[in-house]
Write a protein that holds these residues in place. Sequence first.
Motif, PDB file in Angstrom:
ATOM      1  N   GLU A   1       0.511  -1.414   0.199  1.00 51.22           N
ATOM      2  CA  GLU A   1      -0.093   0.169  -0.226  1.00 51.22           C
ATOM      3  C   GLU A   1       0.677   0.891   0.319  1.00 51.22           C
ATOM      4  O   GLU A   1       0.641   2.377  -0.235  1.00 51.22           O
ATOM      5  CB  GLU A   1      -0.976   0.520   1.409  1.00 51.22           C
ATOM      6  N   GLN A   2       2.073   0.998   0.410  1.00 50.03           N
ATOM      7  CA  GLN A   2       3.080   2.310   0.718  1.00 50.03           C
ATOM      8  C   GLN A   2       4.460   2.084   0.141  1.00 50.03           C
ATOM      9  O   GLN A   2       5.013   0.876   0.521  1.00 50.03           O
ATOM     10  CB  GLN A   2       2.789   2.852   2.105  1.00 50.03           C
ATOM     11  N   VAL A   3       4.700   2.649  -1.151  1.00 50.65           N
ATOM     12  CA  VAL A   3       5.934   2.347  -1.424  1.00 50.65           C
ATOM     13  C   VAL A   3       7.077   3.834  -1.672  1.00 50.65           C
ATOM     14  O   VAL A   3       5.945   4.810  -1.975  1.00 50.65           O
ATOM     15  CB  VAL A   3       5.838   1.853  -2.579  1.00 50.65           C
ATOM     16  N   VAL A   4       7.983   3.486  -1.081  1.00 51.51           N
ATOM     17  CA  VAL A   4       8.936   4.952  -1.385  1.00 51.51           C
ATOM     18  C   VAL A   4      10.223   4.354  -1.392  1.00 51.51           C
ATOM     19  O   VAL A   4      10.538   3.610  -1.554  1.00 51.51           O
ATOM     20  CB  VAL A   4       9.161   5.841   0.287  1.00 51.51           C
ATOM     21  N   SER A   5      11.184   5.296  -2.645  1.00 53.02           N
ATOM     22  CA  SER A   5      12.493   5.378  -2.801  1.00 53.02           C
ATOM     23  C   SER A   5      12.806   5.926  -3.260  1.00 53.02           C
ATOM     24  O   SER A   5      12.536   7.793  -3.630  1.00 53.02           O
ATOM     25  CB  SER A   5      11.982   3.611  -4.972  1.00 53.02           C
ATOM     26  N   MET A   6      14.577   5.970  -3.699  1.00 51.37           N
ATOM     27  CA  MET A   6      14.572   7.097  -4.009  1.00 51.37           C
ATOM     28  C   MET A   6      16.334   5.955  -4.676  1.00 51.37           C
ATOM     29  O   MET A   6      16.499   5.153  -4.224  1.00 51.37           O
ATOM     30  CB  MET A   6      16.240   7.610  -2.334  1.00 51.37           C
ATOM     31  N   GLU A   7      16.847   6.942  -5.413  1.00 52.16           N
ATOM     32  CA  GLU A   7      17.831   6.411  -7.028  1.00 52.16           C
ATOM     33  C   GLU A   7      18.732   7.746  -6.824  1.00 52.16           C
ATOM     34  O   GLU A   7      18.436   8.837  -6.653  1.00 52.16           O
ATOM     35  CB  GLU A   7      17.195   6.437  -7.388  1.00 52.16           C
ATOM     36  N   ALA A   8      20.286   7.354  -7.315  1.00 48.10           N
ATOM     37  CA  ALA A   8      20.988   7.920  -7.611  1.00 48.10           C
ATOM     38  C   ALA A   8      21.814   7.905  -9.429  1.00 48.10           C
ATOM     39  O   ALA A   8      21.695   6.496  -8.675  1.00 48.10           O
ATOM     40  CB  ALA A   8      22.236   9.041  -6.568  1.00 48.10           C
TER      41      ALA A   8
END
Length: 181
Positions: free
Chosen positions: A98-105
Motif C-alpha cells: 500500500e505504501q512505497v517510497v524509493s530513492m535513486e542516484a
Amino acid sequence: GRATLSGFSLGWARDTRDDVFLPSTGSALSANLTVIPEALGASFDSQSVALKWTHYRPLGKGVIGWRAKSDLGFGDPPFYLRPFVSFRGVAALRYAGEQVVSMEAEYRRPIHLSWDGLIFAAAGHVRSDFRGLEQSKTVSAAGLGIRFKAAKLFGLTFGLDVAQGPDGTVGYLQIGNAWTN
C-alpha cells in the motif's frame, strides 16, 4: 476472474530539465491522484497517490541525478494496480504494497567520444497491511552502465545496464534515460 476498471485521474507536472532524453540540469516534479470507484462501474474501490521528483546537476566532468518516488494505494485494488518498488535491479511487482517510497542516484560521465559510463544505486521501502497482517521490506540495488550517444543533436542514447539487486544480477537494454517514465 475478470475485472472492470473505470475511474479518473488528475495529474500535475513541472519540468525544468534542459533536455528530456539526456538531461544535465533541472528538475521534473509530478503528482497524480487516481480514483477507481465501484460507483462508476469498477469491480472494486481503489485510490492512489503518486509523487515523483527527479533532479540533475553537473558534478565534475559528469552529471549526477537523483530520483525520489512515493506511491500510496488505498482500497482493494488487484495486485497489478498496487504500488510497487520500481528501479533497476528489482523485478517489477516483486515488492508491492500500500505504501512505497524509493530513492535513486546516478552519476553519468563521458568516457570516450560518443560513449558515457554510469554508476547507479537505489533503495526502496514497501509497507503492506493485507487483511490485518502488516509487513514491510526494504530493498536496494546498485550497478554500472554504458551509453552510446546515437544522435547527439537530440540526446538519444542506447546502452546496457547491469544491476545487482536482492534477487541476483539483472541486465537491461536501455533506449534513452532509465528515468524517462
